[in-house]
Design an enzyme around this catalytic site. Structure first.
Site, PDB file in Angstrom:
ATOM      1  N   ARG A  61     -77.148 -15.178  31.017  1.00 26.84           N
ATOM      2  CA  ARG A  61     -76.899 -13.766  31.318  1.00 26.84           C
ATOM      3  C   ARG A  61     -77.281 -12.890  30.136  1.00 26.84           C
ATOM      4  O   ARG A  61     -77.847 -11.808  30.288  1.00 26.84           O
ATOM      5  CB  ARG A  61     -75.419 -13.576  31.670  1.00 26.84           C
ATOM      6  N   LYS A  97     -66.648 -14.340  38.885  1.00 32.15           N
ATOM      7  CA  LYS A  97     -65.632 -13.583  39.620  1.00 32.15           C
ATOM      8  C   LYS A  97     -66.230 -12.365  40.320  1.00 32.15           C
ATOM      9  O   LYS A  97     -65.911 -12.091  41.474  1.00 32.15           O
ATOM     10  CB  LYS A  97     -64.513 -13.124  38.671  1.00 32.15           C
ATOM     11  N   ARG A 136     -63.609 -15.590  23.508  1.00 31.19           N
ATOM     12  CA  ARG A 136     -63.069 -15.037  24.750  1.00 31.19           C
ATOM     13  C   ARG A 136     -62.472 -16.125  25.627  1.00 31.19           C
ATOM     14  O   ARG A 136     -61.431 -15.928  26.258  1.00 31.19           O
ATOM     15  CB  ARG A 136     -64.179 -14.300  25.512  1.00 31.19           C
ATOM     16  N   ARG A 158     -77.396  -8.538  27.170  1.00 33.46           N
ATOM     17  CA  ARG A 158     -75.993  -8.314  26.793  1.00 33.46           C
ATOM     18  C   ARG A 158     -75.754  -8.950  25.429  1.00 33.46           C
ATOM     19  O   ARG A 158     -75.449 -10.137  25.313  1.00 33.46           O
ATOM     20  CB  ARG A 158     -75.059  -8.900  27.853  1.00 33.46           C
ATOM     21  N   ARG A 169     -53.921 -10.427  33.761  1.00 36.35           N
ATOM     22  CA  ARG A 169     -54.453 -11.348  32.745  1.00 36.35           C
ATOM     23  C   ARG A 169     -53.345 -12.074  31.992  1.00 36.35           C
ATOM     24  O   ARG A 169     -53.608 -13.092  31.360  1.00 36.35           O
ATOM     25  CB  ARG A 169     -55.301 -10.576  31.726  1.00 36.35           C
TER      26      ARG A 169
END
Length: 199
Positions: free
Chosen positions: A128, A13, A145, A134, A89
């Site tokens: 990622r 996104k 998630r 991360r 959301r």
């Protein structure tokens, strides 16, 4: 151009929001960035949100909506439109956004839903995590998630589909390929005769 960009974590996104913003001259507004800006500035809204952010909890709808409303009202660049990245959301957020926009600048034009299957999303998040360090992006966290996202977003998709706003975008492939699909949808929406003329 008033757009919403939906998609699961890892769908790309942020990348596509930046491209749409640059190509069409509309600001890309991310609630995560709004939180960071308000908290860093020590604003009243930032202080209200900080407790939840620091505790890793969802910021209540009321605070999120207040931040978005303030950004749209005070951002001079929003006069030409906007792209909301990852917001709303939930269905209550979407309904509140509808009311806010109807009372101010007008309703949304389109909702773009980046569709990427779970296997691909998990692979992207894994890459990622390795490249950016991360640590929160491990597979277990990512699956959780994704589950929450799916539960929250199903009624959201129905809401926008009923309004005729939802457009599903195949989010697999390179960023350039996904961007080309998005541009085709935006062009068809801006010029319906092009869509009607296709074989």
């Amino acid at each position: 151009m008033r757009l919403v960009l939906l998609g699961p974590p890892g769908a790309g996104k942020g990348t596509q929001a930046a491209r749409i913003s640059a190509r069409h001259g509309v600001p890309a507004i991310s609630t995560g960035q709004l939180f960071d800006q308000q908290i860093s500035a020590g604003s009243p809204l930032g202080r209200r949100a900080e407790h939840y952010v620091r505790a890793g909890e969802l910021v209540p709808d009321e605070i999120v909506l207040d931040m978005v409303a303030e950004r749209l009202a005070t951002g001079i660049d929003c006069g030409v439109g906007f792209l909301l990245d990852g917001f709303p959301r939930t269905l209550p957020q979407a309904e509140a956004l509808d009311r806010m926009l109807t009372a101010t600048c007008g309703p949304l034009h389109l909702v773009l839903d980046l569709d990427v299957d779970e296997t691909e999303v998990l692979a992207r998040i894994g890459r990622r995590s390795l490249s950016e360090g991360r640590l929160d992006d491990n597979q277990e966290t990512a699956r959780r998630r994704l589950k929450v996202f799916a539960e929250e977003t199903a009624p959201l998709r129905s809401h926008y589909a009923e309004q005729g706003l939802l457009r599903t975008v195949d989010g697999t492939g390179t960023p350039d390929e996904v961007a080309a699909r998005i541009e085709e949808i935006l062009a068809a929406a801006a010029h319906p005769e092009l869509r009607a003329a296709r074989p």
